[in-house]
Scaffold this motif. Structure first.
Motif, PDB file in Angstrom:
ATOM      1  N   ILE A  14       0.913  -1.292   0.066  1.00  0.00           N
ATOM      2  CA  ILE A  14       0.040  -0.019   0.028  1.00  0.00           C
ATOM      3  C   ILE A  14       0.786   1.244   0.072  1.00  0.00           C
ATOM      4  CG2 ILE A  14      -1.700   1.350   1.422  1.00  0.00           C
ATOM      5  CD1 ILE A  14      -2.966  -1.365   2.288  1.00  0.00           C
ATOM      6  N   THR A  15       2.107   1.273   0.989  1.00  0.00           N
ATOM      7  CA  THR A  15       2.848   2.512   0.821  1.00  0.00           C
ATOM      8  C   THR A  15       3.399   2.721  -0.310  1.00  0.00           C
ATOM      9  OG1 THR A  15       3.047   2.147   3.148  1.00  0.00           O
ATOM     10  CG2 THR A  15       4.614   3.486   2.117  1.00  0.00           C
ATOM     11  N   GLU A  17       2.736   1.666  -3.355  1.00  0.00           N
ATOM     12  CA  GLU A  17       1.640   1.880  -4.468  1.00  0.00           C
ATOM     13  C   GLU A  17       0.997   3.466  -4.503  1.00  0.00           C
ATOM     14  OE1 GLU A  17      -1.607  -0.905  -5.801  1.00  0.00           O
ATOM     15  OE2 GLU A  17      -2.578   0.175  -4.212  1.00  0.00           O
ATOM     16  N   THR A  18       1.050   3.961  -3.023  1.00  0.00           N
ATOM     17  CA  THR A  18       0.359   5.254  -2.805  1.00  0.00           C
ATOM     18  C   THR A  18       1.266   6.199  -3.244  1.00  0.00           C
ATOM     19  OG1 THR A  18      -1.098   4.496  -0.911  1.00  0.00           O
ATOM     20  CG2 THR A  18      -0.543   6.833  -1.066  1.00  0.00           C
ATOM     21  N   LEU A  19       2.597   6.214  -2.708  1.00  0.00           N
ATOM     22  CA  LEU A  19       3.784   6.929  -2.771  1.00  0.00           C
ATOM     23  C   LEU A  19       3.987   7.104  -4.534  1.00  0.00           C
ATOM     24  CD1 LEU A  19       5.648   9.313  -2.276  1.00  0.00           C
ATOM     25  CD2 LEU A  19       7.272   7.537  -1.559  1.00  0.00           C
ATOM     26  N   GLN A  21       2.135   6.123  -7.087  1.00  0.00           N
ATOM     27  CA  GLN A  21       0.903   6.692  -7.883  1.00  0.00           C
ATOM     28  C   GLN A  21       1.133   8.393  -7.776  1.00  0.00           C
ATOM     29  OE1 GLN A  21      -1.314   5.387  -9.697  1.00  0.00           O
ATOM     30  NE2 GLN A  21      -2.082   3.387  -8.853  1.00  0.00           N
ATOM     31  N   SER A  22       1.236   8.777  -6.635  1.00  0.00           N
ATOM     32  CA  SER A  22       1.380  10.218  -6.328  1.00  0.00           C
ATOM     33  C   SER A  22       2.471  10.897  -7.293  1.00  0.00           C
ATOM     34  CB  SER A  22       1.527  10.489  -5.125  1.00  0.00           C
ATOM     35  OG  SER A  22       0.484  10.548  -4.375  1.00  0.00           O
ATOM     36  N   LEU A  23       3.690  10.363  -7.164  1.00  0.00           N
ATOM     37  CA  LEU A  23       4.864  10.904  -7.848  1.00  0.00           C
ATOM     38  C   LEU A  23       4.509  10.593  -9.448  1.00  0.00           C
ATOM     39  CD1 LEU A  23       7.672   9.222  -5.572  1.00  0.00           C
ATOM     40  CD2 LEU A  23       6.999  11.742  -6.020  1.00  0.00           C
ATOM     41  N   LEU A  24       4.276   9.460  -9.957  1.00  0.00           N
ATOM     42  CA  LEU A  24       3.964   9.353 -11.433  1.00  0.00           C
ATOM     43  C   LEU A  24       2.744  10.112 -11.805  1.00  0.00           C
ATOM     44  CD1 LEU A  24       4.360   5.200 -11.695  1.00  0.00           C
ATOM     45  CD2 LEU A  24       5.915   7.392 -12.005  1.00  0.00           C
ATOM     46  N   ALA A  25       1.942  10.636 -11.165  1.00  0.00           N
ATOM     47  CA  ALA A  25       0.903  11.441 -11.394  1.00  0.00           C
ATOM     48  C   ALA A  25       1.116  12.751 -11.844  1.00  0.00           C
ATOM     49  CB  ALA A  25      -0.372  11.492 -10.468  1.00  0.00           C
ATOM     50  N   THR A  36       1.266  -3.451  -9.193  1.00  0.00           N
ATOM     51  CA  THR A  36       1.410  -3.688  -7.501  1.00  0.00           C
ATOM     52  C   THR A  36       2.059  -5.308  -7.215  1.00  0.00           C
ATOM     53  OG1 THR A  36       0.056  -2.067  -7.131  1.00  0.00           O
ATOM     54  CG2 THR A  36       0.700  -3.330  -5.429  1.00  0.00           C
ATOM     55  N   PHE A  67       9.147   1.336  -7.186  1.00  0.00           N
ATOM     56  CA  PHE A  67       8.994   1.790  -5.927  1.00  0.00           C
ATOM     57  C   PHE A  67       8.903   0.898  -4.909  1.00  0.00           C
ATOM     58  CE2 PHE A  67       7.196   4.748  -9.053  1.00  0.00           C
ATOM     59  CZ  PHE A  67       7.810   5.987  -8.557  1.00  0.00           C
TER      60      PHE A  67
END
Lengths: 272, 272
Positions: A14-15, A17-19, A21-25, A36, A67
């Motif tokens: 989860i961590t 993936e969350t980070l 996703q944020s960076l790639l966005a 994942t 990541f």
């Protein structure tokens, strides 16, 4: 350009993936294939992972972005031999934190999303059950126990929002659908009156509402644009008249709506 | 020692909170007061935030830890003047990523959890509706559309797991409670037989099950330890006999159970 990104963890992922996703966005001109891969917790799984990374590198013609939040050094070393570009999330931040906290990291796997780290397990399940039991005005005699009561027309997004707040924050959120009758009465339903301070309104653009209702009941009066427009207008009038804070859910995700509601109502999450 | 941690963002705060929680979980001897502060998106809010940080610093006698994903440089500069120890999540990783991707970060706010970044909005809401409509064996004639069907005794954690998978992954998960009758028949219920490849079992320790059922129906036969033990034993026998993969939910969080199920069944998330 196509590029693969892996979110790799020895826990749930989860961590990472969350980070990730944020960076790639932030790079919206690149099309990423996002994968994942949780529970990479053995040498064998790490070696199989390297194969997957290298296959993606070959297919894309460019190295994948990785990541990772893997704690085990042996596994990280194996992943490091792949043709990927590694973003080491934990190792980047743990050293400065260790210094600041004058304390050693326990370097233990899968801590943050495990049941062990959380005394909140029962509270969370209770909140989900509360949302389900008090969904759609099914019961109103537990409103004294609610942290929040969402109100709005049928199919404006109340249920997913209540469930999300329960799951993520442990917030007990009920929801009550405002019906045509309530609107014609031009006042709050009796069940809601004593809890006005807990109310938060959701509204939605009539054309979006029409589309959503059509999925459920095609070609019904309920799903007609005229009906949707009427209900939305009346409900927004009610919110204004009664000073109920509200937001339009049309352009926001469930995460955004939930975060905005907590800020606006000054409610702190119950899960820490 | 008591120490305050802030998760600060100009968006929902989910990324800052998720990464911050993961990192702090590695320091389990320190008691953290954790505060999430989303939508810090103006100079005024940033100044008020600095006040909060400084108040916490004074109260704790030690500077708070700040995990931030604020994109706006002016706001970040203001936060940087506080008495907190800043962990700059975005700035740490965006520079190396820009280089690797030969592309500039858009430095745009709140991208990753916004509705705009996701063409998956309807898919997600559909998945939540699917989980609700196909909860607890309520309907079985949509199992052809299910990605997964969770089976297990009443109150073993099927519903929260289905809702989580729907919300986070867009997975359409139904669930079916195995009853005493099913157990006595010593075989899979007819409704499940055609979908054996979609089945995943949940089991639970009988004493935990007893505690959960007591909350719902105190002092009932349903909640008795003897009944719980009987049901769990029979269901585990059924899982083994029918070769249905299963896990014991007692010691895992909903996140862990969900991630394990996807890995085990080889199901990819629908939300990317």
């Amino acid at each position: 350009m196509k590029r693969t990104a892996f979110f790799i963890s020895d826990g749930t992922g989860i961590t990472a993936e969350t980070l990730g996703q944020s960076l790639l966005a932030q790079f919206d001109t690149i099309g990423f294939t996002k994968l994942t891969r949780p529970y990479i917790d053995s040498v064998d799984k790490a070696r199989a992972m390297v194969q997957q990374i290298n296959t993606a590198a070959e297919k894309d013609g460019v190295r994948p972005i990785i990541f990772d939040t893997v704690v085990n050094q042996e596994i990280r070393d194996i992943l490091g031999q792949s043709d990927g570009f590694m973003i080491d999330i934990f190792s980047t931040f743990l050293a400065p934190l260790e210094q600041e906290l004058s304390s050693h990291s326990s370097y233990s796997v899968g801590k943050s999303h495990s049941i062990a780290s959380s005394s909140n397990y029962m509270e969370r399940i209770e909140a989900v059950n509360f949302a389900l039991d008090n969904d759609d005005g099914a019961r109103t005699h537990y409103y004294d126990k609610a942290d929040l009561i969402l109100v709005g027309v049928s199919r404006c997004g109340k249920t997913p929002t209540c469930l999300y707040m329960a799951m993520q924050f442990g917030i007990r959120a009920a929801n009550y659908p405002l019906t045509e009758e309530d609107m014609e009465r031009l006042q709050l339903p009796a069940a809601l009156k004593p809890y006005k301070h807990k109310l938060f309104g959701l509204t939605i653009d009539p054309d979006r509402l029409t589309a959503i209702r059509h999925e459920r009941k095609p070609n019904s009066r309920y799903a007609s644009f005229a009906q949707c427009e009427f209900e939305v207008r009346e409900v927004e009038n009610l919110f204004r008249r009664e000073n109920i804070p509200y937001i339009n859910s049309t352009h926001f995700s469930v995460e955004e709506i939930s975060a905005k509601i907590l800020v606006e109502k000054g409610v702190e999450r119950r899960l820490k």
